[in-house]
Design an enzyme around this catalytic site. Structure first.
Site, short mmCIF file in Angstrom:
data_model
loop_
_atom_site.label_atom_id
_atom_site.label_comp_id
_atom_site.label_asym_id
_atom_site.label_seq_id
_atom_site.Cartn_x
_atom_site.Cartn_y
_atom_site.Cartn_z
N SER A 93 0.74 10.50 3.45
CA SER A 93 0.88 9.95 2.11
C SER A 93 1.59 10.94 1.17
CB SER A 93 -0.50 9.55 1.58
OG SER A 93 -0.39 8.74 0.43
N ASP A 194 -1.12 -1.48 5.33
CA ASP A 194 -1.40 -0.33 4.47
C ASP A 194 -1.67 -0.87 3.07
OD1 ASP A 194 -1.26 1.95 2.80
OD2 ASP A 194 0.13 2.96 4.15
N HIS A 224 -4.09 2.83 5.78
CA HIS A 224 -3.34 3.95 5.20
C HIS A 224 -3.72 5.30 5.80
CE1 HIS A 224 -0.93 6.10 2.33
NE2 HIS A 224 -1.98 6.81 1.94
#
Length: 259
Positions: A93, A194, A224
């Site tokens: 991320s 996600d 995610h």
């Protein structure tokens, strides 16, 4: 504030090939530790720093910003470079976004990049209003724990501090301008489901970098935080194969030669 149990940074001094793993926004090294341990078991040197403001309480993030997070990742990279001949940067991320900037800034000193569900723009928050809203509202509901696997929990904040979110937005806009400077081989792993980062972010990143050696892998069974999800083993396998293809002294299975 003391660091939460499980949020501590991780470091393993292995062979001459090093990997920096960077956790995500409001997360901590706990989300990267299984990946890090597996890389260490294959003889690699591994570092997972705890980014400033993370791993304690969300209020501590209010006095930090992207410059602090990037500086800590950069410091950890320098420490790896001092003892390793080949160094890779990887992240989840926001950690993936930080890894991409490290690659853009360090050039040939970074051998390759592995990004898992990297973020390109801020989503799910009033991004355009952040410059004002952050002075009126300290935080909103957290984004941690987007995991499909039952019984698995990410150690992350249950609130998103808006001062920090504003800083992240500023960083991502800066990163977008620097992405063409990323020329290293890139392995991008993306979850097909996600709830934090949409598929368009990966597409934008792939469209902006200058890397000629690019591999995109779809993670079909994870959300995610894929590093803790059903595809965690796939991430390990793909990253070891990627590193083994590029690094001197690392076999195709990722093990250091002779180890």
């Amino acid at each position: 504030m003391p660091v939460l149990p499980g949020a501590e940074p991780y470091r393993h001094e292995g062979g001459p090939v090093g990997v920096l793993l960077v956790h995500g926004f409001t997360g901590c090294p706990q989300s990267m530790r299984p990946w890090a341990v597996r890389l260490a078991e294959h003889g690699l040197s591994v570092a997972v720093p705890l980014l400033p403001g993370h791993g304690t309480r969300w209020q501590d993030m209010q006095v930090t910003g992207w410059q602090d997070w990037y500086a800590e990742a950069d410091r950890a990279l320098h420490l790896l470079q001092q003892r390793c001949t080949d160094v890779f940067v990887a992240g989840l991320s926001m950690g993936g976004a930080l890894a991409l900037r490290l690659a853009a800034r360090h050039g040939d000193a970074v051998r390759g990049v592995v990004a898992v569900n990297p973020v390109h723009r801020l989503h799910g928050l009033p991004a355009a209003a952040l410059p004002v809203v952050r002075h009126l509202l300290p935080a909103v509901k957290g984004i941690a724990d987007d995991i499909a696997k039952e019984g698995v929990t990410e150690l992350g904040y249950d609130h998103v501090p808006l001062h920090a979110a504003h800083s992240l937005r500023t960083f991502l806009r800066l990163l977008d301008r620097e992405l063409p400077q990323v020329t290293q081989p890139l392995l991008l792993l993306r979850s097909t489901q996600d709830h934090v980062v949409p598929p368009v972010d990966a597409a934008r990143i792939l469209g902006r970098v200058s890397s000629l050696d690019v591999t995109e892998v779809l993670l079909e069974h994870s959300y995610h935080v894929a590093t803790l999800d059903h595809d965690a083993d796939r991430i390990v396998e793909e990253s070891l194969a990627f590193i083994g293809r590029l690094a001197t002294g690392v076999g195709k299975e990722g093990a250091t030669a002779g180890g």
